[in-house]
Every structure is written in structure tokens, then in C-alpha cells.
Write a protein that holds these residues in place. Structure first.
Motif, mmCIF file in Angstrom:
data_model
loop_
_atom_site.group_PDB
_atom_site.id
_atom_site.type_symbol
_atom_site.label_atom_id
_atom_site.label_comp_id
_atom_site.label_asym_id
_atom_site.label_seq_id
_atom_site.Cartn_x
_atom_site.Cartn_y
_atom_site.Cartn_z
ATOM 1 N N GLY A 87 -11.112 0.643 8.546
ATOM 2 C CA GLY A 87 -10.753 -0.428 9.465
ATOM 3 C C GLY A 87 -9.879 -1.467 8.798
ATOM 4 O O GLY A 87 -8.936 -1.987 9.411
ATOM 5 N N HIS A 88 -10.165 -1.779 7.550
ATOM 6 C CA HIS A 88 -9.356 -2.716 6.767
ATOM 7 C C HIS A 88 -7.966 -2.138 6.513
ATOM 8 O O HIS A 88 -6.942 -2.802 6.711
ATOM 9 N N ALA A 89 -7.937 -0.871 6.107
ATOM 10 C CA ALA A 89 -6.673 -0.209 5.787
ATOM 11 C C ALA A 89 -5.817 0.045 7.019
ATOM 12 O O ALA A 89 -4.606 0.269 6.900
ATOM 13 N N ASP A 90 -6.412 0.017 8.200
ATOM 14 C CA ASP A 90 -5.635 0.190 9.430
ATOM 15 C C ASP A 90 -4.553 -0.879 9.541
ATOM 16 O O ASP A 90 -3.490 -0.634 10.110
ATOM 17 N N CYS A 91 -4.808 -2.060 8.976
ATOM 18 C CA CYS A 91 -3.799 -3.128 8.992
ATOM 19 C C CYS A 91 -2.592 -2.727 8.151
ATOM 20 O O CYS A 91 -1.441 -2.990 8.530
ATOM 21 N N VAL A 92 -2.841 -2.093 7.006
ATOM 22 C CA VAL A 92 -1.750 -1.602 6.167
ATOM 23 C C VAL A 92 -0.982 -0.522 6.900
ATOM 24 O O VAL A 92 0.256 -0.519 6.945
ATOM 25 N N HIS A 93 -1.725 0.406 7.488
ATOM 26 C CA HIS A 93 -1.103 1.519 8.223
ATOM 27 C C HIS A 93 -0.217 1.007 9.349
ATOM 28 O O HIS A 93 0.919 1.468 9.537
ATOM 29 N N PHE A 94 -0.704 0.022 10.098
ATOM 30 C CA PHE A 94 0.051 -0.472 11.253
ATOM 31 C C PHE A 94 1.319 -1.205 10.817
ATOM 32 O O PHE A 94 2.406 -0.968 11.360
ATOM 33 N N LEU A 95 1.209 -2.073 9.824
ATOM 34 C CA LEU A 95 2.402 -2.792 9.365
ATOM 35 C C LEU A 95 3.399 -1.858 8.693
ATOM 36 O O LEU A 95 4.616 -2.034 8.825
ATOM 37 N N ARG A 96 2.907 -0.852 7.999
ATOM 38 C CA ARG A 96 3.791 0.144 7.379
ATOM 39 C C ARG A 96 4.607 0.886 8.431
ATOM 40 O O ARG A 96 5.746 1.297 8.183
ATOM 41 N N SER A 97 4.039 1.043 9.613
ATOM 42 C CA SER A 97 4.685 1.839 10.656
ATOM 43 C C SER A 97 5.957 1.196 11.204
ATOM 44 O O SER A 97 6.749 1.862 11.872
ATOM 45 N N PHE A 98 6.187 -0.089 10.928
ATOM 46 C CA PHE A 98 7.378 -0.763 11.446
ATOM 47 C C PHE A 98 8.610 -0.552 10.578
ATOM 48 O O PHE A 98 9.710 -1.007 10.932
ATOM 49 N N ASN A 99 8.440 0.127 9.447
ATOM 50 C CA ASN A 99 9.569 0.441 8.554
ATOM 51 C C ASN A 99 10.317 -0.801 8.091
ATOM 52 O O ASN A 99 11.542 -0.785 7.936
ATOM 53 N N VAL A 100 9.602 -1.882 7.864
ATOM 54 C CA VAL A 100 10.154 -3.117 7.319
ATOM 55 C C VAL A 100 9.661 -3.236 5.879
ATOM 56 O O VAL A 100 8.516 -2.889 5.590
ATOM 57 N N PRO A 101 10.495 -3.701 4.933
ATOM 58 C CA PRO A 101 10.028 -3.875 3.553
ATOM 59 C C PRO A 101 8.684 -4.589 3.509
ATOM 60 O O PRO A 101 8.507 -5.644 4.128
ATOM 61 N N LEU A 102 7.726 -4.003 2.783
ATOM 62 C CA LEU A 102 6.342 -4.453 2.842
ATOM 63 C C LEU A 102 5.789 -4.690 1.439
ATOM 64 O O LEU A 102 5.886 -3.817 0.568
ATOM 65 N N MET A 103 5.212 -5.867 1.231
ATOM 66 C CA MET A 103 4.525 -6.177 -0.018
ATOM 67 C C MET A 103 3.027 -6.219 0.246
ATOM 68 O O MET A 103 2.583 -6.901 1.164
ATOM 69 N N LEU A 104 2.266 -5.477 -0.558
ATOM 70 C CA LEU A 104 0.809 -5.453 -0.443
ATOM 71 C C LEU A 104 0.204 -6.161 -1.643
ATOM 72 O O LEU A 104 0.512 -5.822 -2.794
ATOM 73 N N LEU A 105 -0.654 -7.141 -1.367
ATOM 74 C CA LEU A 105 -1.277 -7.933 -2.421
ATOM 75 C C LEU A 105 -2.792 -7.892 -2.285
ATOM 76 O O LEU A 105 -3.323 -7.635 -1.209
ATOM 77 N N GLY A 106 -3.472 -8.199 -3.373
ATOM 78 C CA GLY A 106 -4.924 -8.267 -3.363
ATOM 79 C C GLY A 106 -5.416 -9.570 -2.772
ATOM 80 O O GLY A 106 -4.842 -10.084 -1.824
ATOM 81 N N GLY A 107 -6.468 -10.124 -3.333
ATOM 82 C CA GLY A 107 -7.048 -11.363 -2.821
ATOM 83 C C GLY A 107 -8.521 -11.404 -3.144
ATOM 84 O O GLY A 107 -8.947 -11.042 -4.243
ATOM 85 N N GLY A 108 -9.339 -11.837 -2.177
ATOM 86 C CA GLY A 108 -10.772 -11.913 -2.390
ATOM 87 C C GLY A 108 -11.422 -10.540 -2.409
ATOM 88 O O GLY A 108 -10.774 -9.514 -2.197
ATOM 89 N N GLY A 109 -12.729 -10.538 -2.636
ATOM 90 C CA GLY A 109 -13.474 -9.287 -2.707
ATOM 91 C C GLY A 109 -14.465 -9.359 -3.842
ATOM 92 O O GLY A 109 -14.057 -9.393 -5.014
ATOM 93 N N TYR A 110 -15.770 -9.366 -3.526
ATOM 94 C CA TYR A 110 -16.767 -9.730 -4.523
ATOM 95 C C TYR A 110 -17.897 -8.716 -4.672
ATOM 96 O O TYR A 110 -18.789 -8.920 -5.476
#
Length: 457
Positions: free
Chosen positions: A301-324
């Protein structure tokens, strides 16, 4: 758009669309020393999680599908592109010994408090080098996208979205995201920033609150929760009015509800704003069973956001953040790396240096907990409608000369009649409890040095 059933703990997700079939050039930034930085025994932020994610990435063979690069260390001058001179000078010289001695020196103690160094943001050994690694990776990712060397650039050591111009906040000291976006703006007219961390992306929003060249979007828990910002009424000021979007959510947010908010709002943003580049902060504390988070997303479900934004074929930067809950962070960022390169990894984990952390199931996709979703469908519909109305006020995508960069000066306060909703109470991100009590979170492990880089050739 079709869908596929998940049998490994995730919700039903959309099948890959035809527009997402294009192969992507992916550049992945990793500094082997990142896992050695240590906030302290009881502190919940564990940079070691990045080393664990890297281990899974290598043992799944994902590094063979992308260009692996060791980031340069950002210089003090690089950091000053956003942060104030005195703050950068302080970060580059402060040490644990000086921090301890400061308690006996009133003037030095006041300096620590001025820059918000303390319980949430401790002074640890190698602090500025840690910041330089994180910032260098995000700036390098932006350069790769600017040059066309990559379609997707990944820096899991980045995503430290709370840091302010002259202040540390929420475990974050240097805002690598702002520095990366400023680099993107050298080439791209418009940049979209999307934040799916459970905490509001306040530092990035504040930096670009007065410009239309960066649209910021944050999907986060709102209310009595750090940092206490991110109300729907926070929409930007001046030229930036309506270019800040906030999606306030409640505890228990699950895959289906999150996707129902994320997809239509992002779709509208892409149509109206037409960004030239997208930055996605993939904070993994929005996963189920996170030690500081309160959402209930699965890894898929979290990765679905990556999948959806990747689908627009626009240059994409993926960064980390929180997670404990670090074993789940490693799972998540490994899987999202796989999504970036277009590979579906086996659910059974390959044997790796940290295999015992993932027991007893030893799988990539764990089942979310049975948690009540406090987000009522009618409330989500109201939020979605309100945000789509806000986007409808943007009649066309803004244009800007490339030599003009947005101001990173202090953001003016916008007056509002409803003063109750504008209260900004300061609160700690962490209550000081011990986070090293469980075996799988005991990561003060300097014996497991980063020998994984050798596997990259």
C-alpha cells in the motif's frame, strides 16, 4: 485499470498500466558509512535501517538493474544554499564533548537551545558528516535527473523533512529535500513535492510557502501529533497561495482509504500543475506497526504511491524519511526500489546479514495489524472534495524564468479569523522511552560493518 489480488498482506492494487510499461533508468545513491552513525542507545532514529535496506536490495539483486553511485559529501557551502550561516557553522563544529560541556556554560547552553539541539535532536559523533551524506545524496539525485542520466533517482538516506532554515527539528538537522529541490529548480520550471510520512512535512512546506514554482503536498496524521502543523487551511501565501496542499488524516489509515485519497488528488495535481519533476518523500513510519506512527499501511500500500507517481513518466526522486520499526523500514524501501526498477521480488526473503531481524516469517510483505480505521468515508470525501476545489482555482500551470529561484527567507504568517485552528503547539516527536529493549531493534552493532558495498563491484 485492472487490479490484482495480493496474498501476502497487502491490499488489492492496480495492475501495471500500459503507460507504466516503459523501462526506467534508475540511479541509486548509497554511502556505506551511513549505518555507522548513531543517535544514541535509546533514541528511535536508527541510520542502521538504511544499511539493512541496502542489504536486502543487494541480496535480491536489484542493484544489477540500476546505476549505483556513492554520493559526494555536501560541503558547508552546499548546505548554506538553504540554511543560515550561523546554523551551518554551529553544525560543522559542535561535538558531543562540547554539548556536554555546554550544560556548565550558560552561553553555550543557550546556543544549543537556540538551534533546538537536545532530546529529539541530540549531538552525536560525526553529526555534520551524517548531514553531508544525506544532503549529498539528494543533491546528487537532483543532478542525475537534471542531466538526464536517470529517470528515477533514489536516496534512502534523505527525506529529513523537518529541518528548518536555522533550526533542527524532529530528528532532522539539514533539510536535504529543500537542497535537492533547489538543485532541480536550476533546470525545471515546476517541481512537485509529495510527502507520505506519517508526520507533516513542515520544513519543506515552509521553505516554499511563498512560491508557485514548488507545489508541496503532505498526507499526514493531524491533531495532537508532532509537529502540530499541516491543517487544510495552510495553503500558501502570496505567489504561493493554493500551492501548498495538506491532507490531514486520522489513526488507522489503511491501504484502500489511502489509495482513495492519493490517486484522485495526485491525478488532478499532475493535470493542473504539470510538474517537470517530482520528489516523493517515502517516510516509512506510515506503515502498520511503526513504533512512532499510527497508520496501518502495508508495504504494498505504501509502495503504491511510488508505482502511481512513476507511471506519469516524469523525472522522479525517491527519498527516505521517518520509520522506526527498522525491519519494516528495510522491507519497505527494498520493495520500493524494486518498484522503481520494475521488478517484482519474491516474497520469501533471501538470506542476508540481518536475516534474524525478519523472523519468524522471513518474508518481504508482513500483514498489517488489526487496527481500527478512524478515517470515516464521509470525512475523507469532504477532505478530497475540498482539496480538488483548491486545485480547481489554479487555472493553468505557472511559468517562471529559469534564472529565478524561490526565496528561502523566513515565511510570513498568514492571518486567519479562525485562530483556534491556527494554534501551533510545540511538541516532541519522541517521549524519551527506551527503543533498544527488543532484540530486533538493538542496532548498536558496530561489528556488522558495511561489507555490502563489495557486492556492488
Amino acid at each position: 485499470m485492472g487490479s490484482e489480488k495480493s496474498d501476502d498482506g497487502g491490499a488489492s492494487l492496480p495492475s501495471q498500466s500500459c503507460r507504466d510499461a516503459k523501462q526506467r533508468k534508475v540511479t541509486y545513491f548509497y554511502e556505506p558509512s551511513i549505518g555507522g552513525f548513531y543517535y544514541g542507545q535509546s533514541h528511535p532514529m536508527k541510520p542502521h535501517r538504511i544499511r539493512m535496506a541496502h542489504s536486502l536490495i543487494v541480496h535480491y539483486g536489484l542493484h544489477r538493474h540500476m546505476h549505483v553511485s556513492r554520493p559526494f559529501l555536501a560541503s558547508a557551502d552546499d548546505v548554506r544554499r538553504f540554511h543560515s550561516d550561523d546554523y551551518v557553522q554551529f553544525l560543522s563544529t559542535v561535538s558531543p564533548d562540547l554539548a556536554v560541556a555546554a550544560h556548565a556554560n550558560h552561553s553555550n547552553y543557550r546556543t544549543l537551545r537556540r538551534f533546538n539541539l537536545g532530546e529529539d535532536c541530540p549531538v552525536f559523533e560525526g553529526l555534520f558528516d551524517f548531514c553531508r551524506v544525506s544532503a549529498g545524496g539528494s543533491i546528487g539525485a537532483a543532478v542525475a535527473l537534471n542531466r538526464g542520466d536517470a529517470d528515477v533517482a533514489v536516496n534512502w538516506a534523505g527525506g529529513l523533512h523537518h529541518a528548518k532554515k536555522a533550526e533542527a527539528s524532529g530528528f532532522c538537522y539539514v533539510n536535504d529535500i529543500v537542497l535537492g529541490i533547489l538543485e532541480l529548480l536550476k533546470i525545471h520550471k515546476r517541481v512537485l513535492y509529495v510527502d507520505i510520512d506519517v508526520h507533516h512535512g513542515d520544513g519543506v512546506e515552509e521553505a516554499f510557502y511563498t512560491t508557485d514554482r514548488v507545489m508541496t503536498m503532505s498526507f499526514h496524521k493531524y491533531g495532537d501529533f508532532f509537529p502540530g502543523t499541516g491543517h487544510m487551511k495552510d495553503i500558501g501565501v502570496g505567489q504561493g497561495k493554493n500551492y501548498s496542499l495538506n491532507v490531514p488524516l486520522n489513526d488507522g489509515m489503511d491501504d484502500e482509504s489511502f489509495r482513495g485519497m492519493f490517486h484522485p488528488i495526485i491525478q488532478k495535481v499532475m493535470e493542473v500543475y504539470q510538474p517537470d519533476a517530482v520528489v516523493l518523500q517515502c517516510g516509512a513510519d506510515s506503515l502498520s506497526d511503526d513504533r512512532l506512527g499510527c497508520f496501518n499501511l502495508s508495504v504494498k500500500g505504501h509502495a503504491d504511491c511510488v508505482h502511481f507517481l512513476r507511471s506519469f513518466n516524469v523525472p522522479l526522486m525517491l527519498l527516505g524519511g521517518g520509520g522506526y520499526t527498522i525491519r519494516n523500514v528495510a522491507r519497505c524501501w527494498c520493495y520500493e526500489t524494486a518498484v522503481a526498477v520494475g521488478v517484482e521480488p519474491d516474497n520469501k526473503l533471501p538470506y542476508n546479514e540481518y536475516y534474524e531481524y525478519f523472523g519468524p516469517q522471513y518474508v518481504l510483505h508482513y500483514k498489517p495489524s488489526k487496527q481500527d480505521n478512524l478515517n470515516k468515508p464521509e470525512d475523507l470525501e469532504k477532505i478530497r472534495t475540498k482539496l480538488l476545489e483548491q486545485l480547481s482555482r489554479l487555472s493553468h500551470a505557472p511559468s517562471a524564468p529559469l534564472q529565478t529561484t524561490p526565496s528561502v527567507a523566513d515565511v510570513p504568517e498568514e492571518e486567519d479569523e479562525d485562530t483556534v485552528m491556527d494554534v501551533r503547539p510545540y511538541c516532541h516527536l519522541w517521549n524519551g522511552q527506551d527503543f533498544d529493549s527488543d532484540h530486533d531493534e538493538d542496532v548498536n552493532d558496530n561489528t556488522k560493518s558495511s561489507n555490502l558495498a563489495a557486492g556492488l563491484g
